[in-house]
Design an enzyme around this catalytic site. Structure first.
Site, PDB file in Angstrom:
ATOM      1  CE1 TYR A 206      -3.997  -2.081   0.556  1.00 44.12           C
ATOM      2  CE2 TYR A 206      -2.479  -3.377   1.894  1.00 44.12           C
ATOM      3  CZ  TYR A 206      -3.678  -3.257   1.212  1.00 44.12           C
ATOM      4  OH  TYR A 206      -4.556  -4.314   1.180  1.00 44.12           O
ATOM      5  CB  SER A 207       0.712   4.359  -1.993  1.00 44.70           C
ATOM      6  OG  SER A 207       1.223   3.870  -3.181  1.00 44.70           O
ATOM      7  CB  CYS A 374      -0.547   7.050  -8.467  1.00 45.17           C
ATOM      8  SG  CYS A 374      -0.601   5.627  -7.363  1.00 45.17           S
ATOM      9  CD  GLU A 414       3.601   3.314  -6.977  1.00 44.63           C
ATOM     10  OE1 GLU A 414       4.834   3.425  -6.979  1.00 44.63           O
ATOM     11  OE2 GLU A 414       2.868   3.558  -6.010  1.00 44.63           O
ATOM     12  CE1 TYR A 416      -4.718   0.953  -7.750  1.00 44.71           C
ATOM     13  CE2 TYR A 416      -2.536   1.900  -7.511  1.00 44.71           C
ATOM     14  CZ  TYR A 416      -3.904   1.983  -7.324  1.00 44.71           C
ATOM     15  OH  TYR A 416      -4.450   3.086  -6.733  1.00 44.71           O
TER      16      TYR A 416
END
Ligand code: A2P
Length: 416
Positions: A206-207, A374, A414, A416
């Site tokens: 997790y960021s 992101c 980034e 996902y």
């Protein structure tokens, strides 16, 4: 007369299963599709890997940077690598074979699959190194074998109660245990329990959503932005093991944490640097961290601009909506894009960027601009295309700017 069969030695690229946090970065980065995974491990195909090193610096943990000298005929197959819980020791026969070769042959043998000097910026989409002025991050201070125990000091739902998106802001405190982080880094959470086959769960990454000096300034704590996962990637009902665990933690609960991770998606520290931030949903976590750090530092002379494009389904599903819209307009230039507001056309971040093409173009023209993207995987193509269109509309040659941005640690992706 036949001479002795040549000894073919390979420096085989391997991924350390003990440290890998299964974030998929390497598989996405590899330009030749040499990396794959199953439910257990990420692995490298020896016959495909050309040692280009494109995957090395984006890996947040460094687990990717492992090499074993093997006889080429005995390279570890991906089937073998899938079963590993740890890396095998260096095989002494292969290294002895390498040592017994005359130097020139040994150099040649070693060069099979060996590293190139640098990373070719044409093979990657974003930067593989941090901004020049970024703080030096610590990585891998705590590992699967030795996690740090953090205490939950807050867990708040960020999205409207009536919405489907259940996104939480979770605050973890490290007490007196050192846990130094900088904005843009991530941590791994080890969910309790075991998988169906009795193995402990892998860590989930997790960021971090808070700045280096703490969610609460001066405290040894940090925050995460976690969305409860209720579907798998095919849309079938499936409860995410770690997101459900985290969304349900209570104040006082102990959580096993590993990391910190990440040494490229970091913010510049020179005060006249500009941040162009583009995110969707929980991809806002690093943007919140960077924005808050800049807000705290603003008093100390930072003059760089902040521009944010933030996409969510609706206003009620946009994490941090309230605090975000309250930030002063002369501090951050924010444009929101909602895709599912009743009665409104679908709008994505890339549409919002195009509407602001002149201002984005001005940022692209400035060598002090650093770009961060992101969020959902799907947005990456759309955002890169929007950047290209905006650059060209502003008379900037995108392909050459793109290379410069990547080479100079100024374009960070980034997704996902
Ligand atoms: P959509 O309404 O089409 O799903 P989520 O809430 O699933 O995390 O998504 C955050 C936002 O990102 C939503 O508004 C979602 O729109 C949007 N989104 C989905 N796909 C893309 C894409 N390819 N590019 C940009 N935004 C996207």
């Amino acid at each position: 007369m036949n001479g002795p069969a040549p000894i073919e030695v390979l420096k085989q690229h391997l991924i350390d299963p003990e440290i890998c946090i299964r974030c998929n970065t390497c598989e996405e980065t590899c330009p030749v599709d040499a990396i794959t995974h199953d439910s257990n491990n990420y692995v490298v195909k020896a016959e495909v890997c050309n040692g280009c090193m494109a995957c090395i610096s984006p890996c947040p943990t460094g687990s990717i940077d492992n090499w074993r000298t093997v006889l080429k005929s005995q390279a570890y197959s991906i089937e073998e690598q899938f079963t590993w819980d740890e890396l095998p020791a260096q095989n002494t026969t292969a290294s002895a074979a390498l040592e017994s070769l005359p130097q020139a042959d040994a150099d040649e043998a070693e060069s099979t699959g060996e590293t190139s000097d640098g990373i070719d910026v044409d093979t990657v989409r974003g930067s593989t190194l941090p901004p020049w002025s970024a703080a030096k991050p610590y990585v891998n201070l705590y590992t699967h074998k030795l996690p740090v125990v953090a205490t939950v000091v807050g867990n708040y739902r960020l999205t409207g109660e009536a919405t489907e998106s259940d996104i939480h802001h979770i605050v973890l405190d490290f007490g007196t245990t050192p846990f130094p982080v900088v904005e843009g880094q991530s941590i791994g959470i080890l969910p309790p329990g075991t998988t169906k086959d009795g193995k402990t769960h892998h860590a989930r990454q997790y960021s971090i959503a808070s700045p280096r000096d703490g969610e609460r300034e001066g405290y040894n704590n940090l925050s995460l932005t976690v969305k409860r996962v209720t579907q798998d990637y095919r849309g079938n009902e499936a409860d995410g093991v770690c997101s459900n665990y985290l969304c349900d933690v209570k104040k006082g609960d102990a959580v096993n944490v590993i990391g910190p991770f990440g040494s490229t998606f970091l913010m510049p520290n020179h005060p006249n640097s500009h941040l162009l931030m583009i995110c969707t949903g929980t991809g806002s976590a690093p943007m919140r961290a960077m924005t808050e750090y800049r807000r705290r530092r603003r008093m100390k002379g930072a003059t760089g601009k902040l521009m944010l494009f933030f996409g969510a389904r609706t206003k009620e599903e946009l994490p941090y909506f309230g605090p975000l819209v309250n930030l002063p307009k002369d501090f951050i230039d924010t444009t929101l894009a909602f895709s599912r507001t009743v009665g409104q056309p679908k709008r994505y971040v890339q549409d919002a960027m195009r509407e602001r093409a002149a201002d984005v173009g001005q940022m692209l023209r400035d060598d002090n601009t650093f770009i961060y993207v992101c969020g959902l995987k799907g947005m990456e193509d759309g955002v890169l295309q929007a950047l290209r269109d905006i650059a060209e509309q502003n008379g900037i040659e995108w392909d050459s700017l793109w290379r410069t941005l990547k080479r100079d640690g100024r374009l960070h992706l980034e997704t996902y």
